[in-house]
Design an enzyme around this catalytic site. Structure first.
Site, PDB file in Angstrom:
ATOM      1  N   ASN A   1       0.861  -1.184   0.000  1.00  0.00           N
ATOM      2  CA  ASN A   1       0.000   0.000   0.000  1.00  0.00           C
ATOM      3  C   ASN A   1       0.900   1.237   0.000  1.00  0.00           C
ATOM      4  OD1 ASN A   1      -1.712   2.096   0.618  1.00  0.00           O
ATOM      5  ND2 ASN A   1      -2.679   1.090   2.372  1.00  0.00           N
TER       6      ASN A   1
ATOM      7  N   ARG B   1      -2.510  -1.961  -3.570  1.00  0.00           N
ATOM      8  CA  ARG B   1      -3.604  -1.016  -3.439  1.00  0.00           C
ATOM      9  C   ARG B   1      -3.278   0.188  -4.317  1.00  0.00           C
ATOM     10  NH1 ARG B   1      -4.099   3.907   0.284  1.00  0.00           N
ATOM     11  NH2 ARG B   1      -6.317   4.242   0.424  1.00  0.00           N
TER      12      ARG B   1
ATOM     13  N   HIS C   1     -11.612   4.471  -0.238  1.00  0.00           N
ATOM     14  CA  HIS C   1     -11.885   3.498   0.841  1.00  0.00           C
ATOM     15  C   HIS C   1     -12.748   2.328   0.352  1.00  0.00           C
ATOM     16  CE1 HIS C   1     -11.523   7.004   3.939  1.00  0.00           C
ATOM     17  NE2 HIS C   1     -10.343   6.415   3.763  1.00  0.00           N
TER      18      HIS C   1
ATOM     19  N   ARG D   1      -8.492  17.197   6.554  1.00  0.00           N
ATOM     20  CA  ARG D   1      -9.213  17.606   5.334  1.00  0.00           C
ATOM     21  C   ARG D   1     -10.543  18.241   5.713  1.00  0.00           C
ATOM     22  NH1 ARG D   1      -8.967  11.864   2.471  1.00  0.00           N
ATOM     23  NH2 ARG D   1      -6.953  11.388   3.381  1.00  0.00           N
TER      24      ARG D   1
ATOM     25  N   GLU E   1      -8.295  -4.084   5.158  1.00  0.00           N
ATOM     26  CA  GLU E   1      -8.139  -3.900   3.713  1.00  0.00           C
ATOM     27  C   GLU E   1      -7.102  -4.859   3.134  1.00  0.00           C
ATOM     28  OE1 GLU E   1      -7.908   0.198   5.084  1.00  0.00           O
ATOM     29  OE2 GLU E   1      -8.349   0.799   3.030  1.00  0.00           O
TER      30      GLU E   1
END
Ligand code: AMP
Length: 389
Positions: free
Chosen positions: A7, A84, A173, A232, A376
């Site tokens: 990832n 990923r 996601h 964010r 994940e």
């Protein structure tokens, strides 16, 4: 089958080697501060201590070389590699085996996620050299969201602009939301049909999933949209950008940096982007920290209702990721906002810490409330097994 899951972020590279059949993780780690002073690798082998290796990591390819060196000492085979990829654009409605063509697509859609996709493409290339004969699979974070109906993914901008620049809601996601659906389906013995999956971490998004099909999500063209996140801002009036530029005198790059790295919980609390620090501050009476928590709960509940609209109903909600799995206060705050809808949790169950999927609903709750630890890496490894195994 042993799968290496990679990832790669903008300045990091996480890795995990696991047996996808037993779900045993042999080793995992993170190469941090790639391309920045003070880079290092945090490495952990199961049953062993965490190690910190201080090494120079000028780029992702060098980091991947170190990962290969470290893992080769384990004496385990690598039978497949899963990558990923943040942005799959219009090329990856599902995971795909790496070929020259599919690797080219990762680079072609990179302008939509320049900080991630170029690095990820470099790492894929490196893995093909480092592990000759071993298959690589691309698992795009946007893939699950590709089933979102047009009325939900389309932006009301001029058709020619939208078509030329491939503008739409891509979301992120997706791999986590897909895993959460799978875990909920199993845990509820296939009785969940309309799920709002709440991935609440330093990045945060909700996803409406009806019988396994993604119907809508809160992130948009990029992961900046939707919820307030660690740093964010989430959704703001788009004209804020023009105002900041014209009246505030900020450049586009400065606004990009402001909205992605200096906003969100960090900006509202004035303390930290980490919800633990903010909860501590609120407990000591800091009003800005309390406002950050209130805004986070309010926005999550508000967007929960948007997701419910996408399915014309909701029977199950699942909390996941760093905040969703660990913060009983934030879960309670979101559920308090949704009490008018009949959401009720059992306070005692909400306060129990566990790494398992669990039901924290009160017996008379109209919506089942679950906590689902996301994984994940395992989801990526399952895709690798399906395509290569
Ligand atoms: P993630 O991006 O999923 O790794 O989530 C990271 C965020 O989860 C951190 O920034 C924290 O805000 C939050 N978090 C992690 N552990 C806890 C905890 N025990 N209590 C509250 N928040 C936590």
């Amino acid at each position: 089958m042993n799968v290496l899951v990679i990832n790669a972020g903008s300045s990091s590279l996480k890795y995990q080697l696991l047996d996808v059949d037993t779900r045993e993780v042999y080793a995992k780690g993170n190469c941090e501060r790639i391309g920045i002073d003070g880079s290092f690798i945090g490495h952990e082998e199961m049953g062993g201590d965490k190690q910190k290796l201080v090494v120079e990591l000028p780029d992702h390819k060098t980091a991947m070389k170190y990962v290969n060196e470290i893992l080769s000492k384990l004496g385990k085979t690598v039978d497949g590699i899963g990558h990923r990829v943040v942005q799959g654009g219009w090329y990856f409605p599902e995971s795909k085996v790496v070929t020259d063509e599919t690797l080219g697509w990762v680079r072609e859609v990179a302008p939509l996620a320049p900080l991630h996709n170029y690095a990820e493409a470099d790492v894929i290339e490196m893995c093909r050299d480092l592990y000759p004969g071993i298959g690589n699979v691309i698992v795009a974070d946007s893939a699950f969201h590709y089933s979102i109906p047009e009325r939900a993914h389309r932006y009301a901008l001029p058709r020619d602009v939208v078509d030329k620049l491939h503008i739409r809601k891509y979301g992120a996601h997706g791999t986590s939301h897909r895993f959460i659906w799978r875990a909920v389906d199993e845990f509820t013995n296939h009785t969940a049909h309309k799920l709002v999956s709440c991935h609440l971490g330093s990045g945060a998004s909700l996803c409406a999933i009806e019988d396994g099909k993604d119907m809508d999500t809160t992130m948009g063209l990029t992961p900046l949209d939707g919820l307030i996140m660690g740093t964010r801002c989430g959704t703001v009036d788009p004209a804020t950008v023009f105002y900041l530029q014209r009246v505030g005198g900020y450049s586009i790059d400065e606004i990009d940096n402001m909205m992605n790295k200096q906003s969100g919980l960090f900006a509202v609390s004035g303390v930290s982007s980490d919800s633990r620090d903010i909860e501590d501050g609120a407990a000591k009476g800091d009003k800005n920290c309390q406002m950050a928590l209130d805004m986070f709960s309010y926005r999550t509940a508000q967007l929960f209702c948007e997701m419910a609209e996408a399915m014309h109903g909701v029977d199950t909600m699942a909390f996941s990721a760093g905040i969703g799995e660990n913060s009983s206060a934030m879960r309670a705050g979101v559920c308090r906002e949704l009490e008018w809808l009949g959401v009720k949790i059992d306070e005692e169950k909400n306060n129990v810490r566990s790494g398992e999927v669990r039901d924290i609903s009160a017996p008379d709750s109209k919506i089942r409330v679950l906590i689902v630890p996301t994984d994940e890496e395992y989801m990526i490894a399952l895709d690798v097994k399906e395509l290569l195994g």
